[in-house]
Write an enzyme that holds these catalytic residues in place. Structure first.
Site, PDB file in Angstrom:
ATOM      1  CB  CYS A 168      12.901   2.515  -5.569  1.00  0.00           C
ATOM      2  SG  CYS A 168      13.542   1.316  -4.195  1.00  0.00           S
TER       3      CYS A 168
ATOM      4  CB  CYS B  36      -0.604   0.320   1.408  1.00  0.00           C
ATOM      5  SG  CYS B  36      -2.004  -1.420   0.845  1.00  0.00           S
TER       6      CYS B  36
END
Length: 392
Positions: free
Chosen positions: A350, A197
């Protein structure tokens, strides 16, 4: 299937409790006996985050006598969009303590037990043994398999939920009466294939939808009413406002609860789930730089090609100056390889370094052996280089 009540009734309800739970007491299926069972019940909620928030609040409101909370994290501002048990004044507080205070504000008759620790193979059995039922509000595969295996080995039922963007799932796993989580998912997905999430996002209110289903199932199990989701997977699509069910059968060949189990005790769940694949770990050795190294290269005008492998929504929130957005999926599909320069040093990043390590392995195998990635990702960059920037 109908199941007998999980717990025996408490001796009595006080006058104040009768007044508080009156709307339960006038439901024939619950009544005085059912409410006494809730009072006598001990439920452990693993996590006080998106799913744990509504679950704990409604378990408390329902009158579950003892609530355990396993949580080691602190409240971050980005949590407040969905973790409704916490508020603005709780930022940087222990999530467990914040959740406890909210629970007691809802129902002072609840006994709250805090387990402010990371659940692992060394403590999970001892913690689970204290409770009648486990409610799983975790968001990573390693902990899900740990919860499942410990529950099966101890003979405990547990209510599972999962959320991602607009989709949610819920089920009840109880090996004594039906399948376990491994029957549904025998193997964890490859590392990096399923975003969390935190990486992919979640509609905040989805947590309430799935969390309330989990509490409903817990109440049914504790009181012995209705048909619990044993052997059934409930799938919710919030965009289409559609629920559907999938039957889940007990797998006779299940490694844990099957006829000839091969998993007879707790294992190394980080390794089992391949939190970072072996290829990514190997690629990262000797090819990992720090955010400070990247900043130095930029200041020295080094000829680098900086790539952000996150998703567009993440890039919009916060990004490293000069980074080109090429999501990880494009590398896994091979589409991005033709865009790689031959005359520049490729630098990947990232959010934290997991996805960039996976892409690094792809690039190394494609012949870009001098490519590197930023350990700690954009979170490390914000913390070390630009602390005034927002994070997520």
């Amino acid at each position: 299937m109908s199941l007998p009540p999980l717990v025996e009734p408490a001796a009595e309800l006080t006058v104040d409790e009768v007044r508080r739970y009156s709307r339960h007491l006038i439901i024939p299926d619950v009544g005085m006996a059912g409410q006494k069972r809730l009072k006598n019940a001990k439920v452990l909620c693993v996590g006080a985050g998106g799913l744990g928030s509504p679950a704990l609040m409604y378990l408390a409101a329902a009158g579950v006598g003892t609530l355990g909370i396993v949580e080691f994290d602190t409240v971050d501002e980005s949590n407040l969009q969905r973790q409704i048990i916490h508020g603005q004044s709780d930022i940087d507080r222990s999530k467990a303590e914040s959740a406890r205070d909210s629970v007691l504000e809802i129902n002072p008759y609840v006994n709250v037990i805090l387990h402010e620790t990371r659940l692992d193979v060394d403590n999970v059995k001892e913690i689970f043994a204290q409770y009648d039922l486990i409610l799983d509000g975790t968001d990573n595969f390693a902990t899900r398999y740990l919860v499942n295996d410990a529950a099966v080995l101890l003979g405990k039922p547990y209510v599972w939920g999962s959320i991602y963007r607009f989709d949610g799932q819920a089920s009840v796993f109880w090996a004594e009466h039906g399948p376990c989580y491994r029957c549904l998912y025998p193997e964890a997905p490859p590392a990096g294939m399923v975003p969390s999430c935190a990486e992919g996002g979640v509609l905040g209110v989805l947590c309430a939808s799935i969390g309330s289903i989990q509490v409903t199932e817990a109440i049914k199990l504790l009181t012995g009413i209705g048909e619990p989701l044993v052997g059934r997977l409930m799938i919710y699509d919030a965009l289409e406002m559609q629920y559907r069910q999938v039957k889940v059968r007990k797998d006779p060949d299940c490694a844990l609860c099957g006829e000839n189990p091969t998993v007879t005790d707790l294992i190394d769940y980080e390794a089992f789930c391949g939190v970072v694949s072996e290829e990514a770990q190997e690629a990262a050795i000797g090819s990992t730089i720090t955010p400070k190294q990247l900043k130095q290269w930029q200041d020295d005008n080094e000829d680098i090609f900086l790539i952000d492998v996150r998703e567009p929504g993440e890039y919009e929130i916060v990004n490293i100056p000069g980074a080109v957005l090429i999501p990880k999926g494009e590398f896994l599909m091979g589409d991005a390889l033709e865009r790689m320069p031959q005359d520049k040093k490729i630098v990947l990043h990232c959010k934290t370094g997991v996805r960039s390590a996976e892409v690094l392995a792809v690039l190394h195998s494609a012949g870009f052996s001098d490519a590197v990635h930023v350990g700690g990702g954009v979170i490390g960059w914000v913390n070390q280089i630009e602390p005034a920037k927002p994070t997520y």
